[in-house]
Design a protein around this motif. Structure first.
Motif, PDB file in Angstrom:
ATOM      1  N   ILE A 327      56.398  50.678  44.279  1.00 28.73           N
ATOM      2  CA  ILE A 327      55.390  49.692  44.683  1.00 28.73           C
ATOM      3  C   ILE A 327      54.063  49.944  43.980  1.00 28.73           C
ATOM      4  O   ILE A 327      53.441  49.032  43.415  1.00 28.73           O
ATOM      5  CB  ILE A 327      55.211  49.692  46.214  1.00 28.73           C
ATOM      6  N   VAL A 328      53.620  51.203  44.007  1.00 27.90           N
ATOM      7  CA  VAL A 328      52.331  51.536  43.392  1.00 27.90           C
ATOM      8  C   VAL A 328      52.362  51.292  41.896  1.00 27.90           C
ATOM      9  O   VAL A 328      51.417  50.757  41.301  1.00 27.90           O
ATOM     10  CB  VAL A 328      51.956  52.995  43.714  1.00 27.90           C
ATOM     11  N   THR A 329      53.480  51.670  41.252  1.00 22.38           N
ATOM     12  CA  THR A 329      53.576  51.510  39.797  1.00 22.38           C
ATOM     13  C   THR A 329      53.531  50.047  39.389  1.00 22.38           C
ATOM     14  O   THR A 329      52.778  49.653  38.490  1.00 22.38           O
ATOM     15  CB  THR A 329      54.880  52.157  39.279  1.00 22.38           C
ATOM     16  N   VAL A 330      54.351  49.248  40.073  1.00 27.16           N
ATOM     17  CA  VAL A 330      54.390  47.817  39.721  1.00 27.16           C
ATOM     18  C   VAL A 330      53.054  47.147  40.025  1.00 27.16           C
ATOM     19  O   VAL A 330      52.545  46.349  39.221  1.00 27.16           O
ATOM     20  CB  VAL A 330      55.539  47.122  40.470  1.00 27.16           C
ATOM     21  N   CYS A 331      52.457  47.468  41.177  1.00 28.60           N
ATOM     22  CA  CYS A 331      51.158  46.873  41.532  1.00 28.60           C
ATOM     23  C   CYS A 331      50.081  47.269  40.538  1.00 28.60           C
ATOM     24  O   CYS A 331      49.221  46.458  40.175  1.00 28.60           O
ATOM     25  CB  CYS A 331      50.754  47.278  42.949  1.00 28.60           C
ATOM     26  N   THR A 332      50.102  48.534  40.103  1.00 25.35           N
ATOM     27  CA  THR A 332      49.124  48.984  39.113  1.00 25.35           C
ATOM     28  C   THR A 332      49.295  48.231  37.800  1.00 25.35           C
ATOM     29  O   THR A 332      48.308  47.806  37.171  1.00 25.35           O
ATOM     30  CB  THR A 332      49.267  50.498  38.869  1.00 25.35           C
ATOM     31  N   PHE A 333      50.525  48.066  37.378  1.00 18.15           N
ATOM     32  CA  PHE A 333      50.795  47.336  36.137  1.00 18.15           C
ATOM     33  C   PHE A 333      50.313  45.883  36.239  1.00 18.15           C
ATOM     34  O   PHE A 333      49.654  45.365  35.327  1.00 18.15           O
ATOM     35  CB  PHE A 333      52.304  47.382  35.834  1.00 18.15           C
ATOM     36  N   VAL A 334      50.634  45.228  37.354  1.00 17.25           N
ATOM     37  CA  VAL A 334      50.209  43.833  37.550  1.00 17.25           C
ATOM     38  C   VAL A 334      48.688  43.728  37.622  1.00 17.25           C
ATOM     39  O   VAL A 334      48.077  42.820  37.042  1.00 17.25           O
ATOM     40  CB  VAL A 334      50.851  43.251  38.823  1.00 17.25           C
ATOM     41  N   TYR A 335      48.067  44.671  38.324  1.00 13.71           N
ATOM     42  CA  TYR A 335      46.601  44.647  38.455  1.00 13.71           C
ATOM     43  C   TYR A 335      45.926  44.773  37.092  1.00 13.71           C
ATOM     44  O   TYR A 335      44.988  44.030  36.776  1.00 13.71           O
ATOM     45  CB  TYR A 335      46.150  45.776  39.381  1.00 13.71           C
ATOM     46  N   ARG A 336      46.411  45.720  36.260  1.00 17.24           N
ATOM     47  CA  ARG A 336      45.806  45.897  34.932  1.00 17.24           C
ATOM     48  C   ARG A 336      46.032  44.668  34.053  1.00 17.24           C
ATOM     49  O   ARG A 336      45.147  44.271  33.279  1.00 17.24           O
ATOM     50  CB  ARG A 336      46.389  47.144  34.276  1.00 17.24           C
ATOM     51  N   ALA A 337      47.199  44.053  34.180  1.00 14.26           N
ATOM     52  CA  ALA A 337      47.466  42.854  33.392  1.00 14.26           C
ATOM     53  C   ALA A 337      46.528  41.721  33.802  1.00 14.26           C
ATOM     54  O   ALA A 337      45.996  40.980  32.959  1.00 14.26           O
ATOM     55  CB  ALA A 337      48.929  42.437  33.568  1.00 14.26           C
ATOM     56  N   LEU A 338      46.298  41.565  35.080  1.00 18.60           N
ATOM     57  CA  LEU A 338      45.399  40.511  35.564  1.00 18.60           C
ATOM     58  C   LEU A 338      43.959  40.783  35.158  1.00 18.60           C
ATOM     59  O   LEU A 338      43.218  39.855  34.802  1.00 18.60           O
ATOM     60  CB  LEU A 338      45.513  40.394  37.083  1.00 18.60           C
ATOM     61  N   ARG A 339      43.560  42.059  35.208  1.00 22.43           N
ATOM     62  CA  ARG A 339      42.200  42.414  34.783  1.00 22.43           C
ATOM     63  C   ARG A 339      42.016  42.164  33.294  1.00 22.43           C
ATOM     64  O   ARG A 339      40.957  41.693  32.856  1.00 22.43           O
ATOM     65  CB  ARG A 339      41.938  43.893  35.091  1.00 22.43           C
ATOM     66  N   ARG A 340      43.046  42.492  32.538  1.00 17.37           N
ATOM     67  CA  ARG A 340      42.969  42.311  31.089  1.00 17.37           C
ATOM     68  C   ARG A 340      42.813  40.823  30.741  1.00 17.37           C
ATOM     69  O   ARG A 340      42.131  40.466  29.787  1.00 17.37           O
ATOM     70  CB  ARG A 340      44.204  42.911  30.422  1.00 17.37           C
ATOM     71  N   ASN A 341      43.425  39.960  31.514  1.00 18.68           N
ATOM     72  CA  ASN A 341      43.348  38.521  31.281  1.00 18.68           C
ATOM     73  C   ASN A 341      42.208  37.875  32.068  1.00 18.68           C
ATOM     74  O   ASN A 341      42.112  36.644  32.134  1.00 18.68           O
ATOM     75  CB  ASN A 341      44.685  37.870  31.664  1.00 18.68           C
ATOM     76  N   LYS A 342      41.373  38.714  32.690  1.00 21.99           N
ATOM     77  CA  LYS A 342      40.154  38.262  33.389  1.00 21.99           C
ATOM     78  C   LYS A 342      40.483  37.332  34.564  1.00 21.99           C
ATOM     79  O   LYS A 342      39.741  36.380  34.838  1.00 21.99           O
ATOM     80  CB  LYS A 342      39.194  37.593  32.439  1.00 21.99           C
ATOM     81  N   TRP A 343      41.579  37.631  35.248  1.00 22.84           N
ATOM     82  CA  TRP A 343      41.871  36.902  36.472  1.00 22.84           C
ATOM     83  C   TRP A 343      41.262  37.624  37.682  1.00 22.84           C
ATOM     84  O   TRP A 343      41.195  37.041  38.759  1.00 22.84           O
ATOM     85  CB  TRP A 343      43.386  36.772  36.659  1.00 22.84           C
TER      86      TRP A 343
END
Length: 344
Positions: A327-343
Motif C-alpha cells: 500500500i505504502v509503495t504504490v501510494c508513494t509512486f502515485v503521489y510522486r507521479a501526481l506531483r510531477r504532473n502538478k496535480w
C-alpha cells in the motif's frame, strides 16, 4: 445657492433660485419681478434676462413659460425630466438638455457601490432670455453665473453665452468624473490580475453598470455639440460657436475615455471568468488526485476483505506487513507521479 424668492403677486415662482437682467454684459443691480423683466427685455439693445430654477413643478414652470412663450413640448420635458441629452429648436428658441454627472466617493468598489449620480440641466435660450432648469444632483450654476459676470465681453453675446457656459461646465465635470473613474478601473484591474487574489465578478459587473450610466449621460450629447460648434444654428453667433468647438473637443476626449474604460472592464470581466474556470479546473484535478490516492488502499483492503478460505496470503506470517508495504509503495509512486504532473 442663492435664496429663493417668494411667490408674491406679480413676482416669481418659488422655484426660482436667481433672476437677473443683463445689459451689454453687465448685471443690472437689484431684483426684479416677472412683469418688470418682460417690460425691460430688449435684445436689440443687448438687454436680456437670465432666470434659474430648481426642480419647478408644472404650475411654477408654466408661469414662466406663459410669460416668455416657451414651447409646450419643451416645457413638458423640463417638468418631468429624465430626458436624453439633445438640442431642439422651436422657432427662435433653443432647448438644450444636458445630463450632469457627480462622482460618489467610496472606499472601494463593491457589488453594490454607487459610483456616479446623474442629474439634469435644461436651458431655454431665445431672444432676450435664458432660462435654466435643474433637476436631481445637478450642481448649482452660481459659479457659472459669477464667472460670466466677471467677463462682460462674453456675457455681452447674450443668451448664447449662457448656453455655452452651462454646457462647458457640464462637460468639464465629465472630465473630472472620468479621471476619478479611471482610478477605480486601475485599482480593480490590478486586483483582477494579482496572483492569489480572486476578485468577485459582481464588483466588475457593478463597475460596468455604473460606466453604462455614465455613457448614457455623455454619448448622446455629441450631435448637439456638433450642431452648436459648426455654426449651423442661427441663434448662436459665430464667436460663440467657436467656443463650442472647445466644448465639443472636451466631450470627444471624455467619449474616448469611456470607450477605453468599457474595453478594459470587458477585458477584466473575461479575465475574471477565465481565472475562475482555471481555479475550478485546478480544484477538480486536486480532488481527482486525492481520490486516486485513496483508491489504492481501498482496492487492496477490499480484496483481502472478501474472506475466502483459500487465499494464499491469509496463512502467511508476513501477509499483514507485506500488504502495508505494498500500500505504502504504490501510494508513494502515485503521489510522486501526481506531483510531477502538478496535480498536487
Amino acid at each position: 445657492m442663492a435664496a429663493r424668492y417668494g411667490n408674491e403677486a406679480g413676482g416669481l415662482p418659488s422655484a426660482v433660485v436667481d433672476c437677473a437682467l443683463y445689459e451689454n454684459g453687465k448685471r443690472i443691480p437689484g431684483q426684479v419681478n416677472l412683469g418688470r423683466i418682460l417690460e425691460r427685455i430688449d435684445p436689440e439693445a443687448g438687454r436680456f434676462a437670465w432666470i434659474g430654477l430648481y426642480e419647478p413643478n408644472e404650475a411654477q414652470l408654466q408661469e414662466v413659460a406663459e410669460a416668455f412663450g416657451l414651447h409646450p413640448l419643451a416645457v413638458e420635458d423640463a417638468v418631468h425630466a429624465h430626458q436624453r441629452p439633445k438640442l431642439e429648436r422651436y422657432g427662435d428658441m433653443l432647448f438644450l438638455v444636458l445630463k450632469t454627472i457627480v462622482y460618489v466617493d467610496h472606499e472601494r468598489v463593491t457589488a453594490t457601490s454607487e459610483i456616479v449620480d446623474t442629474g439634469e440641466i435644461m436651458v431655454f435660450a431665445g431672444p432676450g432670455y435664458a432660462i435654466t432648469v435643474r433637476h436631481g444632483s445637478a450642481p448649482s450654476l452660481d459659479g457659472v453665473r459669477q464667472q460670466l459676470q466677471e467677463d462682460p465681453r462674453q456675457l455681452g453675446c447674450g443668451p448664447a453665452a449662457v448656453l455655452h457656459a452651462v454646457a462647458d461646465m457640464v462637460v468639464d465635470r465629465y472630465l473630472d468624473v472620468a479621471d476619478a473613474f479611471a482610478g477605480d478601473v486601475d485599482t480593480l484591474e490590478s486586483e483582477v490580475f494579482a496572483p492569489d487574489l480572486p476578485v468577485d465578478a459582481g464588483r466588475i459587473y457593478q463597475l460596468k453598470r455604473e460606466l453604462l450610466e455614465f455613457k448614457r449621460a455623455v454619448m448622446p450629447l455629441a450631435p448637439a455639440l456638433q450642431r452648436l460648434s459648426e455654426g449651423s444654428v442661427p441663434q448662436i453667433p459665430k464667436d460663440v460657436a467657436t467656443y463650442f468647438r472647445d466644448v465639443a473637443d472636451h466631450h470627444h476626449r471624455v467619449s474616448e475615455q469611456i470607450l477605453s474604460f468599457d474595453e478594459l472592464i470587458t477585458g477584466m470581466l473575461g479575465a475574471s471568468i477565465a481565472q475562475l474556470g482555471v481555479q475550478q479546473n485546478a480544484d477538480m484535478r486536486r480532488i481527482s488526485a486525492w481520490a486516486a490516492l485513496v483508491a489504492v488502499p481501498t482496492m487492496i483492503v477490499g480484496v483481502y476483505g472478501m474472506n475466502f478460505d483459500h487465499m494464499p496470503e491469509l496463512r502467511s506470517p508476513y501477509g499483514y506487513p507485506a500488504v502495508w508495504i505494498l500500500i505504502v509503495t504504490v501510494c508513494t509512486f502515485v503521489y510522486r507521479a501526481l506531483r510531477r504532473n502538478k496535480w498536487l
